[in-house]
Enzyme design. Structure first.
Site, PDB file in Angstrom:
ATOM      1  CG  HIS A 130      -9.538  -3.027   8.555  1.00 40.81           C
ATOM      2  ND1 HIS A 130      -8.659  -3.571   9.458  1.00 40.81           N
ATOM      3  CD2 HIS A 130     -10.613  -3.830   8.512  1.00 40.81           C
ATOM      4  CE1 HIS A 130      -9.193  -4.681   9.950  1.00 40.81           C
ATOM      5  NE2 HIS A 130     -10.382  -4.859   9.400  1.00 40.81           N
ATOM      6  CG  ASN A 190      -2.190  -0.828   0.920  1.00 35.44           C
ATOM      7  OD1 ASN A 190      -3.029  -0.452   0.124  1.00 35.44           O
ATOM      8  ND2 ASN A 190      -2.285  -1.993   1.563  1.00 35.44           N
TER       9      ASN A 190
HETATM   10  C1  GRF Z   1      -3.155  -4.681   4.033  1.00 29.81           C
HETATM   11  O1  GRF Z   1      -4.060  -5.714   3.776  1.00 29.81           O
HETATM   12  C2  GRF Z   1      -3.799  -3.613   4.852  1.00 29.81           C
HETATM   13  O2  GRF Z   1      -5.154  -3.441   4.590  1.00 29.81           O
HETATM   14  C3  GRF Z   1      -3.622  -4.137   6.264  1.00 29.81           C
HETATM   15  O3  GRF Z   1      -2.353  -4.728   6.262  1.00 29.81           O
HETATM   16  C4  GRF Z   1      -2.010  -5.139   4.945  1.00 29.81           C
HETATM   17  C5  GRF Z   1      -0.722  -4.473   4.609  1.00 29.81           C
HETATM   18  O4  GRF Z   1      -0.197  -4.882   3.370  1.00 29.81           O
HETATM   19  N1  GRF Z   1      -3.788  -3.072   7.227  1.00 29.81           N
HETATM   20  P1  GRF Z   1       0.970  -4.050   2.698  1.00 29.81           P
HETATM   21  O5  GRF Z   1       2.139  -4.050   3.687  1.00 29.81           O
HETATM   22  O6  GRF Z   1       0.492  -2.673   2.417  1.00 29.81           O
HETATM   23  O7  GRF Z   1       1.317  -4.807   1.465  1.00 29.81           O
END
Ligand code: GRF
Length: 210
Positions: A116, A21
């Protein structure tokens, strides 16, 4: 709100892991899809988080702030110091695996976003995708929300829905939700940085500034 150099609102991203993300946000900013934003710092509580390397590869400054046996508040005081020193105005949590204490929320009140992997208020907390599969919902998705003192409970900025198929496992559903997360987070950040909203009760309501 552009800063003095006209370079944009200074955004810091907190991660603990792979940081997909974070890279989605950084790439969206680099491609001009989040006007008025600038990613200035990526911080992890885990020094070996893969996301730190991905941030450095994009030329973004990084820092690791480990907890090292300190209380949550002591750890967050250091974190706040690092963010302040970087001139961070807005904080995006992107897979940051710690619950923030009231001192952090107070410091950045209304300026912390989280993503989330469920349609909140369904399935807050850990393993949201597994909870969704086990519960048998037919639709899940992701939520970007402001962070307050509650667990995954602050005002909702945006949500994207994903159908749950009979054949889905936690892994397959997580992968489809993640693809939507990478679209939702830049959109939500663009809305917040653009200031085109007001918070009415719990509702984040769009505002036409034209
Ligand atoms: C994602 O699924 C986010 O929604 C949750 O933790 C995960 C993080 O994934 N809070 P990344 O590190 O961004 O790939």
């Amino acid at each position: 709100m552009p800063d003095e150099a006209g370079a944009g609102r200074r955004v810091g991203i907190l991660i603990s892991g792979r940081g997909s993300n974070m890279t989605a946000l950084a790439d969206a900013v680099a491609e001009g899809r989040v006007p008025g934003a600038r990613i200035v710092l990526v911080v992890s509580d885990r020094p070996r988080a893969a996301g730190l390397e991905a941030a450095r590869a994009r030329g973004i400054e990084t820092a690791a702030v480990e907890r090292r046996g300190r209380t949550r508040e002591e750890h967050e005081r250091e974190l706040i110091g690092v963010l302040r020193a970087g001139g961070v105005e807005l904080v995006c949590l992107a897979g940051y695996m710690r619950l923030l204490s009231p001192c952090f929320v107070e410091e950045f009140r209304g300026r912390v976003l989280n993503i989330h992997p469920s349609l909140l208020p369904a399935f807050p907390g850990l393993d949201a995708q597994r909870q969704a599969v086990e519960h048998g919902v037919r639709v899940s998705g992701c939520t970007v929300h402001f962070v307050d003192e509650t667990l995954d409970g602050g005002p909702i900025i945006t949500q994207r829905a994903v159908a749950v198929e009979d054949s889905d496992t936690e892994a397959t559903l997580s992968a489809r939700i993640l693809a939507e997360e990478h679209r939702a987070y830049p959109e939500a950040l663009a809305l917040v940085v653009g200031g085109r909203y007001e918070i009415v009760g719990r509702r984040v309501v769009g505002k036409n500034l034209a």
